[in-house]
Design a protein around this motif. Structure first.
Motif, PDB file in Angstrom:
ATOM      1  N   MET A  16       0.795  -1.228   0.000  1.00  0.00           N
ATOM      2  CA  MET A  16       0.000   0.000   0.000  1.00  0.00           C
ATOM      3  C   MET A  16       0.831   1.283   0.000  1.00  0.00           C
ATOM      4  SD  MET A  16      -2.860  -1.371  -0.327  1.00  0.00           S
ATOM      5  CE  MET A  16      -3.829   0.130  -0.347  1.00  0.00           C
ATOM      6  N   VAL A  17       2.135   1.184   0.134  1.00  0.00           N
ATOM      7  CA  VAL A  17       2.992   2.371  -0.008  1.00  0.00           C
ATOM      8  C   VAL A  17       3.851   2.230  -1.255  1.00  0.00           C
ATOM      9  CG1 VAL A  17       4.784   3.794   1.045  1.00  0.00           C
ATOM     10  CG2 VAL A  17       2.967   2.829   2.478  1.00  0.00           C
ATOM     11  N   LEU A  18       4.684   1.204  -1.311  1.00  0.00           N
ATOM     12  CA  LEU A  18       5.577   1.025  -2.467  1.00  0.00           C
ATOM     13  C   LEU A  18       4.812   0.565  -3.703  1.00  0.00           C
ATOM     14  CD1 LEU A  18       8.452  -0.797  -0.552  1.00  0.00           C
ATOM     15  CD2 LEU A  18       8.442   1.596  -1.290  1.00  0.00           C
ATOM     16  N   GLY A  19       4.071  -0.527  -3.578  1.00  0.00           N
ATOM     17  CA  GLY A  19       3.357  -1.063  -4.732  1.00  0.00           C
ATOM     18  C   GLY A  19       2.267  -0.138  -5.228  1.00  0.00           C
ATOM     19  N   SER A  20       1.535   0.482  -4.308  1.00  0.00           N
ATOM     20  CA  SER A  20       0.457   1.373  -4.705  1.00  0.00           C
ATOM     21  C   SER A  20       0.996   2.578  -5.469  1.00  0.00           C
ATOM     22  CB  SER A  20      -0.313   1.831  -3.460  1.00  0.00           C
ATOM     23  OG  SER A  20      -1.339   2.727  -3.796  1.00  0.00           O
ATOM     24  N   HIS A  21       2.126   3.116  -5.019  1.00  0.00           N
ATOM     25  CA  HIS A  21       2.698   4.257  -5.737  1.00  0.00           C
ATOM     26  C   HIS A  21       3.117   3.841  -7.148  1.00  0.00           C
ATOM     27  CE1 HIS A  21       4.521   8.209  -6.078  1.00  0.00           C
ATOM     28  NE2 HIS A  21       5.598   7.642  -6.593  1.00  0.00           N
ATOM     29  N   ALA A  22       3.750   2.679  -7.282  1.00  0.00           N
ATOM     30  CA  ALA A  22       4.153   2.198  -8.606  1.00  0.00           C
ATOM     31  C   ALA A  22       2.945   2.009  -9.512  1.00  0.00           C
ATOM     32  CB  ALA A  22       4.929   0.889  -8.459  1.00  0.00           C
ATOM     33  N   LEU A  23       1.859   1.475  -8.951  1.00  0.00           N
ATOM     34  CA  LEU A  23       0.644   1.256  -9.722  1.00  0.00           C
ATOM     35  C   LEU A  23       0.047   2.585 -10.172  1.00  0.00           C
ATOM     36  CD1 LEU A  23      -1.458  -0.924 -10.640  1.00  0.00           C
ATOM     37  CD2 LEU A  23      -2.637  -0.491  -8.477  1.00  0.00           C
ATOM     38  N   GLN A  24      -0.026   3.532  -9.273  1.00  0.00           N
ATOM     39  CA  GLN A  24      -0.587   4.841  -9.617  1.00  0.00           C
ATOM     40  C   GLN A  24       0.241   5.567 -10.670  1.00  0.00           C
ATOM     41  OE1 GLN A  24      -0.909   6.937  -5.908  1.00  0.00           O
ATOM     42  NE2 GLN A  24      -2.646   5.724  -5.179  1.00  0.00           N
ATOM     43  N   THR A  32       3.405  -8.920  -9.737  1.00  0.00           N
ATOM     44  CA  THR A  32       2.694  -8.897 -11.011  1.00  0.00           C
ATOM     45  C   THR A  32       1.188  -9.028 -10.809  1.00  0.00           C
ATOM     46  OG1 THR A  32       4.584  -9.808 -12.198  1.00  0.00           O
ATOM     47  CG2 THR A  32       2.429 -10.087 -13.217  1.00  0.00           C
ATOM     48  N   GLY A  33       0.780  -9.948  -9.929  1.00  0.00           N
ATOM     49  CA  GLY A  33      -0.634 -10.185  -9.724  1.00  0.00           C
ATOM     50  C   GLY A  33      -1.241  -9.318  -8.647  1.00  0.00           C
ATOM     51  N   MET A  34      -0.782  -9.497  -7.407  1.00  0.00           N
ATOM     52  CA  MET A  34      -1.399  -8.817  -6.272  1.00  0.00           C
ATOM     53  C   MET A  34      -1.180  -7.304  -6.314  1.00  0.00           C
ATOM     54  SD  MET A  34      -3.010  -9.218  -3.353  1.00  0.00           S
ATOM     55  CE  MET A  34      -3.240  -8.496  -1.734  1.00  0.00           C
ATOM     56  N   SER A  35       0.052  -6.876  -6.486  1.00  0.00           N
ATOM     57  CA  SER A  35       0.392  -5.468  -6.336  1.00  0.00           C
ATOM     58  C   SER A  35       0.093  -4.648  -7.584  1.00  0.00           C
ATOM     59  CB  SER A  35       1.867  -5.335  -5.959  1.00  0.00           C
ATOM     60  OG  SER A  35       2.286  -3.999  -5.962  1.00  0.00           O
ATOM     61  N   GLN A  36       0.485  -5.130  -8.751  1.00  0.00           N
ATOM     62  CA  GLN A  36       0.382  -4.317  -9.961  1.00  0.00           C
ATOM     63  C   GLN A  36      -0.776  -4.688 -10.873  1.00  0.00           C
ATOM     64  OE1 GLN A  36       2.614  -1.536 -10.261  1.00  0.00           O
ATOM     65  NE2 GLN A  36       2.644  -2.273  -8.142  1.00  0.00           N
ATOM     66  N   TYR A  37      -1.536  -5.727 -10.524  1.00  0.00           N
ATOM     67  CA  TYR A  37      -2.717  -6.125 -11.288  1.00  0.00           C
ATOM     68  C   TYR A  37      -2.391  -6.316 -12.771  1.00  0.00           C
ATOM     69  CZ  TYR A  37      -7.811  -6.616 -11.793  1.00  0.00           C
ATOM     70  OH  TYR A  37      -9.081  -7.110 -12.005  1.00  0.00           O
ATOM     71  N   ALA A  38      -1.152  -6.701 -13.040  1.00  0.00           N
ATOM     72  CA  ALA A  38      -0.739  -6.850 -14.430  1.00  0.00           C
ATOM     73  C   ALA A  38      -1.319  -8.100 -15.065  1.00  0.00           C
ATOM     74  CB  ALA A  38       0.788  -6.884 -14.518  1.00  0.00           C
ATOM     75  N   ASP A  39      -1.851  -9.008 -14.236  1.00  0.00           N
ATOM     76  CA  ASP A  39      -2.467 -10.224 -14.792  1.00  0.00           C
ATOM     77  C   ASP A  39      -3.954 -10.043 -15.053  1.00  0.00           C
ATOM     78  OD1 ASP A  39      -3.542 -10.201 -12.261  1.00  0.00           O
ATOM     79  OD2 ASP A  39      -2.842 -12.199 -11.681  1.00  0.00           O
ATOM     80  N   GLY A  40      -4.476  -8.838 -14.835  1.00  0.00           N
ATOM     81  CA  GLY A  40      -5.867  -8.569 -15.132  1.00  0.00           C
ATOM     82  C   GLY A  40      -6.852  -9.237 -14.187  1.00  0.00           C
ATOM     83  N   GLY A  41      -6.373  -9.709 -13.039  1.00  0.00           N
ATOM     84  CA  GLY A  41      -7.288 -10.286 -12.054  1.00  0.00           C
ATOM     85  C   GLY A  41      -7.273 -11.789 -11.965  1.00  0.00           C
ATOM     86  N   ARG A  42      -6.222 -12.439 -12.448  1.00  0.00           N
ATOM     87  CA  ARG A  42      -6.183 -13.898 -12.376  1.00  0.00           C
ATOM     88  C   ARG A  42      -6.018 -14.390 -10.937  1.00  0.00           C
ATOM     89  NH1 ARG A  42      -2.220 -16.475 -16.740  1.00  0.00           N
ATOM     90  NH2 ARG A  42      -3.378 -18.351 -16.136  1.00  0.00           N
ATOM     91  N   MET A  43      -5.410 -13.589 -10.064  1.00  0.00           N
ATOM     92  CA  MET A  43      -5.225 -14.060  -8.689  1.00  0.00           C
ATOM     93  C   MET A  43      -5.816 -13.117  -7.642  1.00  0.00           C
ATOM     94  SD  MET A  43      -1.166 -13.468  -7.808  1.00  0.00           S
ATOM     95  CE  MET A  43      -1.391 -13.822  -6.066  1.00  0.00           C
ATOM     96  N   THR A  44      -6.264 -11.944  -8.022  1.00  0.00           N
ATOM     97  CA  THR A  44      -6.929 -11.040  -7.088  1.00  0.00           C
ATOM     98  C   THR A  44      -8.185 -10.478  -7.738  1.00  0.00           C
ATOM     99  OG1 THR A  44      -5.657  -9.117  -7.841  1.00  0.00           O
ATOM    100  CG2 THR A  44      -4.759 -10.364  -5.987  1.00  0.00           C
ATOM    101  N   THR A  45      -9.078  -9.986  -6.907  1.00  0.00           N
ATOM    102  CA  THR A  45     -10.365  -9.528  -7.433  1.00  0.00           C
ATOM    103  C   THR A  45     -10.391  -8.055  -7.784  1.00  0.00           C
ATOM    104  OG1 THR A  45     -11.132  -9.177  -5.171  1.00  0.00           O
ATOM    105  CG2 THR A  45     -11.652 -11.299  -6.191  1.00  0.00           C
ATOM    106  N   LYS A  46      -9.308  -7.316  -7.461  1.00  0.00           N
ATOM    107  CA  LYS A  46      -9.302  -5.887  -7.767  1.00  0.00           C
ATOM    108  C   LYS A  46      -7.875  -5.374  -7.703  1.00  0.00           C
ATOM    109  CE  LYS A  46      -9.672  -4.123  -3.049  1.00  0.00           C
ATOM    110  NZ  LYS A  46     -10.329  -3.163  -2.156  1.00  0.00           N
TER     111      LYS A  46
END
Length: 502
Positions: free
Chosen positions: A368-376, A405-419
């Protein structure tokens, strides 16, 4: 005498040498190889390199005359020096690159993986029974693995009457408190092996052109089986009881809180996850820790860690190329260099300094600090994944590929997380003291004191409006976006972070 058995640097516990079905022979000689090429290919955190080499050399010292410990430029050269053309066995490596390597070598027999709770075939059968990758969810897997292993169960029911005690494990830190005043975690003492490792790393930097990032202070994490067991005992007996409620909290002066600090020991193979979760369950059954704390910890090990390991192999090699959000921006130099002093936003500067100084933060600062900033910011997910792999002492390819790739950056389009997991500054303010004294205000989305996480959140929602609107878990973000009367000003405020450090 059996064929020599090759131990990689993340296969250091006794369970990797225990005989059994398809295991190494009881009297098998052992081969260990330090390959400098590993450190030439990637610019690792210096504390990570120190821990890995220290752990390997401590294990070699324990094995004594049984081990042939070789220091070479590459694994191929080291294996040739250690055994010539003799046949060897090796437990299934933890990365696809290492697996390709051992399969390319003559007379190397790959044994089943150890250091995890379930064989690949068992997971694949479960996953295929859930309509393949389209419906794989960690919570479903977690219920299944607890039933399979009879873990934290009362008969056919979960201990405490529910599978997941997250409702009791999301407390913000007490306001005004700088620390939780938790019992101190186990800290190892460095020895002559650590001094030798540090001298070698100094020489590599000075003479061989091998470069690191981050600081190599006194070693904070176990490098031997004895130290890892001491850390496990310290956590379960003195720290586990307080773990649950504040596992998602963040405090600037108390980065460890009640966290176990066992991830590096598990990922080096010094601890077996089965013994770790058994120790936690024993404490609960003895009445020395509440079920919400024990369940929260068990979920991290038997739920999340095992799930990530299995998905790494189940999803296949193409998974690392996912970029569902089409994020292409390169990582800035201040992030790559762990230059916390260049950052104004207190939350980001604090967490980046923790990584710089120790090679570790707990899961919420990562997400929520490092990954979220990268995603934003729309940074390239492959570069972000590589950064986490290199900069964390517990980071390995199998760990970081699904996690980032999956949890933090959602780069898999939701294959392992729902949002996608990102938030504005309000979440960080609620769950931490990291906004206290910051130059930015978490509630400001425009103006000079606009929070980069708040502007970043709304900019991300605007950029990916269609995707978020179609997801019931994120549709409210789009509804909130539509209610903003100053969206153009918010987007303009956010664009400044593309030109300067937040």
């Amino acid at each position: 005498m059996g064929d020599p058995h090759w131990l990689f640097g993340d296969q250091l516990g006794p369970h990797f040498l225990a005989p059994g079905d398809q295991g190494p022979a009881r009297d098998a000689p052992v081969v260990m190889i330090e390959a400098r090429s590993v450190f030439r290919r990637r610019r690792f955190h210096r504390a990570k390199a120190h821990l890995l080499l220290s752990a390997m050399r401590h294990r070699a010292a324990e094995l004594g005359d049984r081990v042939r410990h070789v220091r070479a430029e590459t694994y191929r050269e080291g294996l040739r020096e250690a055994v010539g053309g003799a046949a060897v066995t090796v437990c299934h490596p933890t990365s696809r690159a290492a697996l390709r390597l051992v399969r390319s070598l003559d007379r190397v027999r790959v044994l089943p993986a150890r250091g995890f709770l379930l064989p690949h075939d068992a997971f694949r059968a479960w996953a295929d029974g859930h309509d393949g990758a389209a419906r794989l969810r960690q919570e479903d897997f977690y219920h299944w693995v607890r039933r399979e292993l009879d873990l934290l169960m009362d008969g056919d029911s979960p201990a405490g009457g529910r599978w997941n005690h997250d409702h009791a494990n999301r407390e913000p830190p007490p306001r005004g408190e700088r620390t939780l005043d938790a019992p101190k975690p186990y800290r190892p003492r460095e020895d002559d092996i650590d001094a030798e490792v540090r001298a070698d790393l100094d020489r590599w930097e000075r003479e061989d052109g091998i470069r690191f990032v981050g600081r190599d202070g006194p070693r904070r994490f176990p490098a031997s089986r004895r130290e890892a067991l001491a850390a496990l005992r310290r956590f379960t007996e003195h720290r586990l009881a307080g773990f649950g409620p504040y596992e998602d909290a963040m405090l600037a002066a108390d980065p460890v809180l009640h966290h176990s600090l066992l991830s590096s020991s598990l990922n080096l193979g010094l601890l077996d996850p089965a013994e770790v979760v058994a120790a936690a369950e024993d404490v609960w059954r003895a009445g020395r820790a509440p079920v919400n704390s024990v369940e929260g910890f068990v979920r991290q090990v038997a739920g999340w860690r095992e799930y990530v390991w299995q998905l790494y192999w189940y999803f296949g090699e193409d998974y690392r190329h996912g970029n569902a959000l089409d994020h292409r921006a390169p990582l800035p130099d201040w992030f790559l260099e762990l230059d916390a002093d260049a950052v104004t936003a207190r939350c980001l500067a604090t967490v980046l300094a923790q990584v710089r100084d120790t090679g570790w933060t707990h899961h919420i600062p990562r997400l929520m600090v490092l990954g979220s900033h990268a995603l934003q910011r729309g940074w390239d997910p492959r570069q972000v994944t590589d950064w986490f792999h290199r900069c964390f002492v517990d980071g390995y390819d199998w760990v970081m590929l699904p996690n980032v790739t999956g949890m933090s950056q959602y780069a898999d389009g939701g294959r392992m997380t729902t949002k996608p997991y990102t938030s504005g500054g309000a979440y960080i303010h609620r769950m931490s003291d990291l906004c206290d004294g910051c130059a930015y205000r978490p509630g400001d989305r425009t103006g000079e004191r606009a929070c980069p996480y708040t502007t970043g959140y709304w900019s991300f929602a605007h950029r990916h409006r269609a995707l978020l609107a179609a997801n019931r878990r994120t549709a409210r973000a789009v509804q909130g976006l539509d209610r903003l009367g100053d969206l153009d000003d918010v987007l303009a405020a956010d664009r400044r972070w593309d030109r300067r450090t937040p």
